[in-house]
Design a protein around this motif. Structure first.
Motif, mmCIF file in Angstrom:
data_model
loop_
_atom_site.group_PDB
_atom_site.id
_atom_site.type_symbol
_atom_site.label_atom_id
_atom_site.label_comp_id
_atom_site.label_asym_id
_atom_site.label_seq_id
_atom_site.Cartn_x
_atom_site.Cartn_y
_atom_site.Cartn_z
ATOM 1 N N GLY A 1 61.755 6.818 11.319
ATOM 2 C CA GLY A 1 61.715 5.385 11.038
ATOM 3 C C GLY A 1 62.318 5.047 9.685
ATOM 4 N N ILE A 2 62.042 5.908 8.685
ATOM 5 C CA ILE A 2 62.603 5.687 7.342
ATOM 6 C C ILE A 2 64.126 5.793 7.368
ATOM 7 C CG2 ILE A 2 62.761 6.663 5.016
ATOM 8 C CD1 ILE A 2 59.789 7.459 5.327
ATOM 9 N N ILE A 3 64.652 6.782 8.089
ATOM 10 C CA ILE A 3 66.110 6.954 8.204
ATOM 11 C C ILE A 3 66.747 5.713 8.832
ATOM 12 C CG2 ILE A 3 67.948 8.260 9.356
ATOM 13 C CD1 ILE A 3 66.167 10.760 9.055
ATOM 14 N N CYS A 4 66.146 5.227 9.934
ATOM 15 C CA CYS A 4 66.684 4.040 10.621
ATOM 16 C C CYS A 4 66.651 2.811 9.718
ATOM 17 C CB CYS A 4 65.890 3.766 11.893
ATOM 18 S SG CYS A 4 66.068 4.997 13.189
ATOM 19 N N GLY A 5 65.498 2.585 9.067
ATOM 20 C CA GLY A 5 65.364 1.420 8.203
ATOM 21 C C GLY A 5 66.298 1.473 7.008
ATOM 22 N N TRP A 6 66.391 2.668 6.378
ATOM 23 C CA TRP A 6 67.285 2.836 5.226
ATOM 24 C C TRP A 6 68.739 2.582 5.622
ATOM 25 C CZ3 TRP A 6 71.107 6.665 4.867
ATOM 26 C CH2 TRP A 6 71.762 6.737 3.625
ATOM 27 N N ALA A 7 69.147 3.092 6.792
ATOM 28 C CA ALA A 7 70.525 2.896 7.255
ATOM 29 C C ALA A 7 70.823 1.420 7.477
ATOM 30 C CB ALA A 7 70.753 3.689 8.545
ATOM 31 N N GLY A 8 69.890 0.708 8.130
ATOM 32 C CA GLY A 8 70.089 -0.717 8.377
ATOM 33 C C GLY A 8 70.133 -1.534 7.094
ATOM 34 N N TRP A 9 69.416 -1.060 6.078
ATOM 35 C CA TRP A 9 69.309 -1.777 4.819
ATOM 36 C C TRP A 9 70.509 -1.512 3.895
ATOM 37 C CZ3 TRP A 9 65.481 -0.032 0.480
ATOM 38 C CH2 TRP A 9 65.513 -0.945 -0.571
ATOM 39 N N GLN A 10 70.926 -0.230 3.824
ATOM 40 C CA GLN A 10 71.869 0.167 2.784
ATOM 41 C C GLN A 10 73.305 0.417 3.278
ATOM 42 O OE1 GLN A 10 71.354 0.393 -0.464
ATOM 43 N NE2 GLN A 10 69.187 -0.153 -0.407
ATOM 44 N N LEU A 11 73.512 0.732 4.547
ATOM 45 C CA LEU A 11 74.827 1.161 5.007
ATOM 46 C C LEU A 11 75.558 0.057 5.768
ATOM 47 C CD1 LEU A 11 74.001 4.776 6.270
ATOM 48 C CD2 LEU A 11 74.798 4.068 4.004
ATOM 49 N N ASP A 12 76.855 -0.004 5.581
ATOM 50 C CA ASP A 12 77.673 -0.960 6.326
ATOM 51 C C ASP A 12 77.864 -0.502 7.772
ATOM 52 O OD1 ASP A 12 77.997 -2.616 4.134
ATOM 53 O OD2 ASP A 12 79.743 -1.501 3.404
ATOM 54 N N SER B 1 59.369 -8.975 17.659
ATOM 55 C CA SER B 1 60.052 -10.246 17.409
ATOM 56 C C SER B 1 59.577 -10.887 16.106
ATOM 57 C CB SER B 1 59.806 -11.214 18.574
ATOM 58 O OG SER B 1 60.311 -10.679 19.787
ATOM 59 N N LEU B 2 58.277 -10.804 15.825
ATOM 60 C CA LEU B 2 57.730 -11.400 14.608
ATOM 61 C C LEU B 2 58.236 -10.692 13.355
ATOM 62 C CD1 LEU B 2 54.023 -12.058 15.683
ATOM 63 C CD2 LEU B 2 55.765 -13.781 15.188
ATOM 64 N N ILE B 3 58.209 -9.343 13.366
ATOM 65 C CA ILE B 3 58.638 -8.586 12.178
ATOM 66 C C ILE B 3 60.139 -8.758 11.950
ATOM 67 C CG2 ILE B 3 58.833 -6.287 11.153
ATOM 68 C CD1 ILE B 3 56.320 -5.483 12.667
ATOM 69 N N ALA B 4 60.916 -8.725 13.038
ATOM 70 C CA ALA B 4 62.370 -8.886 12.912
ATOM 71 C C ALA B 4 62.734 -10.281 12.419
ATOM 72 C CB ALA B 4 63.051 -8.611 14.249
ATOM 73 N N GLY B 5 61.806 -11.235 12.590
ATOM 74 C CA GLY B 5 62.055 -12.581 12.082
ATOM 75 C C GLY B 5 62.128 -12.622 10.560
ATOM 76 N N ILE B 6 61.550 -11.596 9.894
ATOM 77 C CA ILE B 6 61.628 -11.495 8.431
ATOM 78 C C ILE B 6 63.006 -10.935 8.044
ATOM 79 C CG2 ILE B 6 60.563 -10.498 6.364
ATOM 80 C CD1 ILE B 6 57.991 -10.158 8.066
ATOM 81 N N ILE B 7 63.254 -9.685 8.437
ATOM 82 C CA ILE B 7 64.563 -9.038 8.280
ATOM 83 C C ILE B 7 64.750 -8.158 9.510
ATOM 84 C CG2 ILE B 7 66.035 -7.560 6.857
ATOM 85 C CD1 ILE B 7 64.271 -8.199 4.475
ATOM 86 N N MET C 1 63.375 -4.517 9.605
ATOM 87 C CA MET C 1 61.989 -4.280 9.197
ATOM 88 C C MET C 1 61.150 -3.532 10.235
ATOM 89 S SD MET C 1 61.174 -5.011 6.123
ATOM 90 C CE MET C 1 59.396 -5.204 6.186
ATOM 91 N N PRO C 2 61.361 -3.737 11.561
ATOM 92 C CA PRO C 2 60.567 -2.961 12.526
ATOM 93 C C PRO C 2 60.719 -1.453 12.363
ATOM 94 C CG PRO C 2 61.589 -4.818 13.626
ATOM 95 C CD PRO C 2 62.145 -4.789 12.236
ATOM 96 N N ILE D 1 57.373 1.635 11.453
ATOM 97 C CA ILE D 1 57.031 2.874 12.161
ATOM 98 C C ILE D 1 56.405 3.923 11.236
ATOM 99 C CG2 ILE D 1 57.992 4.819 13.477
ATOM 100 C CD1 ILE D 1 60.043 2.682 14.600
ATOM 101 N N PRO D 2 57.002 4.229 10.047
ATOM 102 C CA PRO D 2 56.334 5.210 9.167
ATOM 103 C C PRO D 2 54.971 4.753 8.672
ATOM 104 C CG PRO D 2 58.266 4.238 8.093
ATOM 105 C CD PRO D 2 58.332 3.858 9.531
ATOM 106 N N VAL D 3 54.792 3.454 8.472
ATOM 107 C CA VAL D 3 53.484 2.941 8.051
ATOM 108 C C VAL D 3 52.441 3.210 9.130
ATOM 109 C CG1 VAL D 3 52.178 0.871 7.441
ATOM 110 C CG2 VAL D 3 54.509 1.164 6.569
ATOM 111 N N LEU D 4 52.795 2.899 10.378
ATOM 112 C CA LEU D 4 51.879 3.128 11.499
ATOM 113 C C LEU D 4 51.632 4.613 11.718
ATOM 114 C CD1 LEU D 4 53.366 0.463 13.953
ATOM 115 C CD2 LEU D 4 51.174 0.317 12.759
ATOM 116 N N SER D 5 52.677 5.435 11.566
ATOM 117 C CA SER D 5 52.534 6.884 11.744
ATOM 118 C C SER D 5 51.595 7.473 10.696
ATOM 119 C CB SER D 5 53.905 7.568 11.657
ATOM 120 O OG SER D 5 54.752 7.141 12.695
ATOM 121 N N LEU D 6 51.704 6.995 9.454
ATOM 122 C CA LEU D 6 50.815 7.463 8.386
ATOM 123 C C LEU D 6 49.370 7.103 8.682
ATOM 124 C CD1 LEU D 6 50.349 8.687 5.575
ATOM 125 C CD2 LEU D 6 50.835 6.428 4.600
#
Length: 422
Positions: free
Chosen positions: A100-111, A172-178, A181-182, A186-191
């Motif tokens: 989840g961290i890899i996916c989120g980081w890629a969506g946030w930082q990579l073109d 849908s709610l979380i993606a409404g922020i950014i 974000m979904p 995932i890592p938060v829920l996994s922890l």
């Protein structure tokens, strides 16, 4: 003597809440694994725009997760039989969070994030293969009484289906922020699940795992040689039910958006209606079946029949309310059958091989999840009747297998196997 009796009663009283906490902790795994996959489904069109990818590429974000799980689930089952359940579950939850961290980081930082998102989803698939399938045998290990195990498995299936109910709305709610974000959810829920497992799930007494690979292969041959008929039937029924469920969800999601013009959170709530019925049916079935194998067989049979009838009923009207009611009934049928299949396996397989056999069952379920949406998508390009015929035929096959191959009146306990090293 009286003092000893009081102490024994006190110990039993203390164990019961601990066991309830353990079951609730275990139930967090299917909830989180379902959320980690299903809450991305309503977001795929948004991801296509943000990542500038095709529909086929966006479908890989879901499919790669299931494909990885299909192949690794039996491996995880063997490892859990050899080394123990928690030893496999804990690193699997960690891998899921890393994905989840890899996916989120890629969506946030990579073109050009798509490739890294796929890599992250592969990590999540590996994690899912070692977490959710081990839940079923772990419940069987903890709950020694069959009635208690059946009720607990009903809670597990309810948690799984509740994740499906919650996922389209939450995603849908979380993606409404950014939009990415979904992935970070995932890592938060996994922890959270990891902490619950570490603190509340204790290793059952006598839980010794010494299974060698040589003995493992021999045990598999012994079990399937004597019980291949009903085991194969349960595996195929599990795949059929998940194929029908995810195929119909894909169909319902498509027509809600294309024909009735519902999207976003509204569509998520509408998709949640049949899934809520499925969730309630799973919970009630788990309470009703107790340790009665005959009851499990007939609830499975009539659940599949109800599913088939509801599929056929879609031919009679295309009115919105009518279709929602039909899919709700279909959800009840599938939801009633699933915990029965779980209980049949956990009550009929010796503990030493329970992880492996239930993992094969989970792998078959993932196969149905992976195959349902693309097959239905292809059939929707032609006549809808073709889709209904396919799903109807599969329901008939599932009902026939449950009627003919699952025979509780016969001695169904699998042969005891030797878990020792050779």
């Amino acid at each position: 003597m009286e003092t000893n009796n009081k102490q024994a009663e006190l110990n039993n009283t203390n164990r019961k809440p601990n066991k309830k906490l353990a079951i609730m902790a275990i139930a967090s795994i299917p909830l989180i694994m379902t959320l980690g996959n299903s809450m991305l489904i309503p977001l795929l069109p948004l991801m296509e725009k943000e990542l500038d990818i095709s529909k086929f590429q966006s479908s890989l974000i879901i499919t790669v997760y299931s494909i990885v799980s299909i192949f690794l689930i039996p491996v995880a089952g063997f490892l859990s039989d050899k080394y123990g359940r928690k030893i496999v579950i804990i690193p699997s939850l960690i891998l899921t969070g890393i994905g989840g961290i890899i996916c989120g980081w890629a969506g946030w930082q990579l073109d050009s994030a798509f490739t890294w998102i796929i890599i992250g989803r592969i990590f999540q698939g590996i994690g899912a293969s070692g977490a959710f399938p081990i839940v079923l045998p772990l419940v069987g290990d903890i709950c020694k009484e069959e009635a208690e195990a059946s009720a607990s498995l009903g809670i597990i299936e309810t948690s799984n289906t509740f994740g499906k109910v919650l996922s389209p709305i939450l995603g849908s709610l979380i993606a409404g922020i950014i939009w990415f974000m979904p992935f970070f959810a995932i890592p938060v829920l996994s922890l959270l699940s990891l902490l619950l497992i570490v603190f509340f799930v204790k290793k059952p007494k006598g839980d010794n795992h010494e299974l060698s690979f040589g003995r493992f292969t021999k045990n598999i041959k012994v079990i399937f040689k004597q019980h291949w008929r009903w085991l194969t039937a349960v595996f195929i029924i599990g795949a059929i039910l998940m194929f029908v469920l995810f195929g119909l969800l894909f169909y319902l999601s498509s027509i809600l958006e294309d024909k009735y013009h519902y999207d976003g959170v509204k569509k998520g709530f509408l998709l949640a209606i049949p899934l809520a019925a499925l969730c309630a049916a799973s919970f009630i079935a788990g309470k009703v079946i107790k340790d009665n194998l005959t009851r499990m067989k007939w609830i499975t049979f009539f659940g599949i029949v109800l599913t088939g009838i509801s599929i056929g009923a879609t031919l009679f009207s295309e009115k919105f309310i009518y279709l929602i009611v039909v899919f709700l009934v279909c959800g009840i049928g599938i939801g009633a059958a699933l915990p029965c299949l779980d209980s049949i396996l956990t009550q009929s397989i010796e503990k030493e091989m329970r992880g492996t056999i239930t993992s094969i069952f989970s792998s078959m379920r993932f196969l149905g999840v992976a195959a349902g949406p693309p097959v239905i998508a292809l059939l929707m390009k032609g006549k809808i009747l073709d889709m209904i015929i396919l799903l109807g035929v599969l329901s008939v096959i599932g009902a026939w297998l449950s009627f003919k191959a699952i025979k509780p009146e016969e001695k169904k306990q699998a042969t005891k196997v030797k878990p020792v090293l050779e």
